[in-house]
Design a protein around this motif. Structure first.
Motif, PDB file in Angstrom:
ATOM      1  N   PRO A 120       4.528  30.226  24.409  1.00  0.00           N
ATOM      2  CA  PRO A 120       2.775  30.140  23.953  1.00  0.00           C
ATOM      3  C   PRO A 120       2.828  30.811  22.767  1.00  0.00           C
ATOM      4  CG  PRO A 120       2.833  31.099  26.247  1.00  0.00           C
ATOM      5  CD  PRO A 120       4.821  31.585  25.818  1.00  0.00           C
ATOM      6  N   GLU A 121       3.306  31.687  22.081  1.00  0.00           N
ATOM      7  CA  GLU A 121       3.682  32.100  20.678  1.00  0.00           C
ATOM      8  C   GLU A 121       4.117  31.817  19.753  1.00  0.00           C
ATOM      9  OE1 GLU A 121       5.460  36.594  18.653  1.00  0.00           O
ATOM     10  OE2 GLU A 121       4.335  36.770  20.581  1.00  0.00           O
ATOM     11  N   ALA A 122       5.304  30.786  20.743  1.00  0.00           N
ATOM     12  CA  ALA A 122       6.238  29.767  19.356  1.00  0.00           C
ATOM     13  C   ALA A 122       4.955  28.713  19.162  1.00  0.00           C
ATOM     14  CB  ALA A 122       6.915  29.608  20.052  1.00  0.00           C
ATOM     15  N   HIS A 178       0.091  13.524  28.603  1.00  0.00           N
ATOM     16  CA  HIS A 178       0.057  14.530  27.891  1.00  0.00           C
ATOM     17  C   HIS A 178       0.646  15.239  28.586  1.00  0.00           C
ATOM     18  CE1 HIS A 178      -2.101  16.055  23.708  1.00  0.00           C
ATOM     19  NE2 HIS A 178      -2.642  17.089  25.121  1.00  0.00           N
ATOM     20  N   VAL A 179       1.170  16.384  27.579  1.00  0.00           N
ATOM     21  CA  VAL A 179       1.574  17.585  28.078  1.00  0.00           C
ATOM     22  C   VAL A 179       1.453  18.921  27.091  1.00  0.00           C
ATOM     23  CG1 VAL A 179       3.864  16.617  28.926  1.00  0.00           C
ATOM     24  CG2 VAL A 179       4.079  17.411  26.096  1.00  0.00           C
ATOM     25  N   ALA A 180       1.109  19.882  27.528  1.00  0.00           N
ATOM     26  CA  ALA A 180       0.407  21.243  27.114  1.00  0.00           C
ATOM     27  C   ALA A 180       1.537  22.584  27.575  1.00  0.00           C
ATOM     28  CB  ALA A 180      -1.153  21.419  27.168  1.00  0.00           C
ATOM     29  N   ILE A 181       1.344  22.943  26.863  1.00  0.00           N
ATOM     30  CA  ILE A 181       1.849  25.206  26.841  1.00  0.00           C
ATOM     31  C   ILE A 181       0.706  25.773  27.407  1.00  0.00           C
ATOM     32  CG2 ILE A 181       3.389  27.273  26.445  1.00  0.00           C
ATOM     33  CD1 ILE A 181       4.209  24.719  24.152  1.00  0.00           C
ATOM     34  N   VAL A 182       1.086  26.293  28.551  1.00  0.00           N
ATOM     35  CA  VAL A 182      -0.301  26.923  28.927  1.00  0.00           C
ATOM     36  C   VAL A 182       0.136  28.655  28.360  1.00  0.00           C
ATOM     37  CG1 VAL A 182      -1.194  28.639  31.017  1.00  0.00           C
ATOM     38  CG2 VAL A 182       0.486  26.022  31.674  1.00  0.00           C
ATOM     39  N   GLY A 183      -1.049  29.161  27.954  1.00  0.00           N
ATOM     40  CA  GLY A 183      -1.207  30.601  27.732  1.00  0.00           C
ATOM     41  C   GLY A 183      -1.662  31.642  27.678  1.00  0.00           C
ATOM     42  N   ASP A 184      -1.287  32.721  27.628  1.00  0.00           N
ATOM     43  CA  ASP A 184      -2.404  34.017  27.770  1.00  0.00           C
ATOM     44  C   ASP A 184      -3.883  33.650  26.892  1.00  0.00           C
ATOM     45  OD1 ASP A 184      -0.998  34.056  25.834  1.00  0.00           O
ATOM     46  OD2 ASP A 184      -0.872  36.869  26.301  1.00  0.00           O
ATOM     47  N   TYR A 185      -5.115  33.711  27.620  1.00  0.00           N
ATOM     48  CA  TYR A 185      -6.473  33.754  26.967  1.00  0.00           C
ATOM     49  C   TYR A 185      -6.104  34.848  26.065  1.00  0.00           C
ATOM     50  CZ  TYR A 185     -10.398  31.271  24.668  1.00  0.00           C
ATOM     51  OH  TYR A 185     -11.357  30.842  24.092  1.00  0.00           O
ATOM     52  N   GLY A 216      -7.440  35.608  31.609  1.00  0.00           N
ATOM     53  CA  GLY A 216      -7.411  33.755  31.986  1.00  0.00           C
ATOM     54  C   GLY A 216      -6.354  33.024  31.072  1.00  0.00           C
ATOM     55  N   LEU A 217      -6.140  31.910  31.846  1.00  0.00           N
ATOM     56  CA  LEU A 217      -5.028  31.267  30.538  1.00  0.00           C
ATOM     57  C   LEU A 217      -5.433  30.090  29.863  1.00  0.00           C
ATOM     58  CD1 LEU A 217      -3.339  30.081  34.165  1.00  0.00           C
ATOM     59  CD2 LEU A 217      -2.590  31.637  32.213  1.00  0.00           C
ATOM     60  N   SER A 218      -4.561  30.295  29.002  1.00  0.00           N
ATOM     61  CA  SER A 218      -5.494  29.260  28.214  1.00  0.00           C
ATOM     62  C   SER A 218      -4.112  27.326  27.966  1.00  0.00           C
ATOM     63  CB  SER A 218      -5.142  29.753  26.761  1.00  0.00           C
ATOM     64  OG  SER A 218      -3.860  29.778  25.962  1.00  0.00           O
ATOM     65  N   LEU A 219      -4.596  26.627  27.269  1.00  0.00           N
ATOM     66  CA  LEU A 219      -3.313  25.084  27.157  1.00  0.00           C
ATOM     67  C   LEU A 219      -3.200  25.216  25.539  1.00  0.00           C
ATOM     68  CD1 LEU A 219      -5.193  22.779  29.342  1.00  0.00           C
ATOM     69  CD2 LEU A 219      -3.031  23.578  29.476  1.00  0.00           C
ATOM     70  N   ARG A 270      -9.317  27.838  27.200  1.00  0.00           N
ATOM     71  CA  ARG A 270      -9.259  28.122  28.001  1.00  0.00           C
ATOM     72  C   ARG A 270      -8.697  27.195  28.549  1.00  0.00           C
ATOM     73  NH1 ARG A 270     -11.678  32.609  29.961  1.00  0.00           N
ATOM     74  NH2 ARG A 270     -12.349  33.270  28.107  1.00  0.00           N
ATOM     75  N   LEU A 271      -8.505  27.779  30.110  1.00  0.00           N
ATOM     76  CA  LEU A 271      -8.029  26.774  30.863  1.00  0.00           C
ATOM     77  C   LEU A 271      -8.738  26.578  31.654  1.00  0.00           C
ATOM     78  CD1 LEU A 271      -6.091  24.617  32.640  1.00  0.00           C
ATOM     79  CD2 LEU A 271      -4.702  26.588  33.200  1.00  0.00           C
ATOM     80  N   ASP A 272     -10.316  25.427  31.362  1.00  0.00           N
ATOM     81  CA  ASP A 272     -11.343  26.132  32.334  1.00  0.00           C
ATOM     82  C   ASP A 272     -10.823  24.822  33.737  1.00  0.00           C
ATOM     83  OD1 ASP A 272     -11.799  23.669  31.557  1.00  0.00           O
ATOM     84  OD2 ASP A 272     -13.247  23.787  30.467  1.00  0.00           O
TER      85      ASP A 272
END
Length: 134
Positions: A5-7, A91-98, A102-105, A119-121
């Protein structure tokens, strides 16, 4: 080596370009390929898709690259998810830490024209059709 996610966040704001593979323009697959490369992890790229990479082609590439899918209910930062648009996985996405919890995309969103994070709602979670842990 940075976390995936940082990258991926290093590309926030980069413009959308179909099949783009550089900071000056990239698509959703390009973001995954470049973020992994920034971690020293070269993965096979797929550039033979049209504007609508459905009919299972995107999922097939993800399985070939990362192995069997994991449970969509067990997402963690760094996972890669496939997302449905208009009735097909496109579509593709990377899950992050919001940052707010919680989680993010993190993904290249064609509708806003750039790499973005949100936010990954529940609305986005329902659209996830598969998940992989690289």
């Amino acid at each position: 080596m940075t976390a995936l996610p940082e990258a991926a966040r290093g590309y926030l704001g980069s413009p959308f370009r179909h099949q783009g593979r550089s900071r000056s323009g990239l698509d959703c697959v390009g973001l995954v390929v470049l973020a992994l490369a920034d971690q020293g992890r070269a993965v096979a790229d797929v550039t033979t898709y049209g504007r609508d990479p459905h009919h299972g082609l995107l999922e097939q590439h993800l399985v070939e690259t990362f192995g069997p899918a994991i449970a969509r209910t067990d997402l963690h930062p760094g996972d890669i998810v496939a997302i449905e648009y208009s009735g097909a996985t496109r579509h593709v996405a990377i899950v992050g830490d919001y940052p707010g919890g919680g989680l993010s995309l993190i993904h290249t969103d064609q509708t806003v024209g750039r790499v973005t994070e949100h936010r990954l709602d529940s609305r986005w979670h329902r659209r996830i059709t598969g998940a992989w842990r690289p």
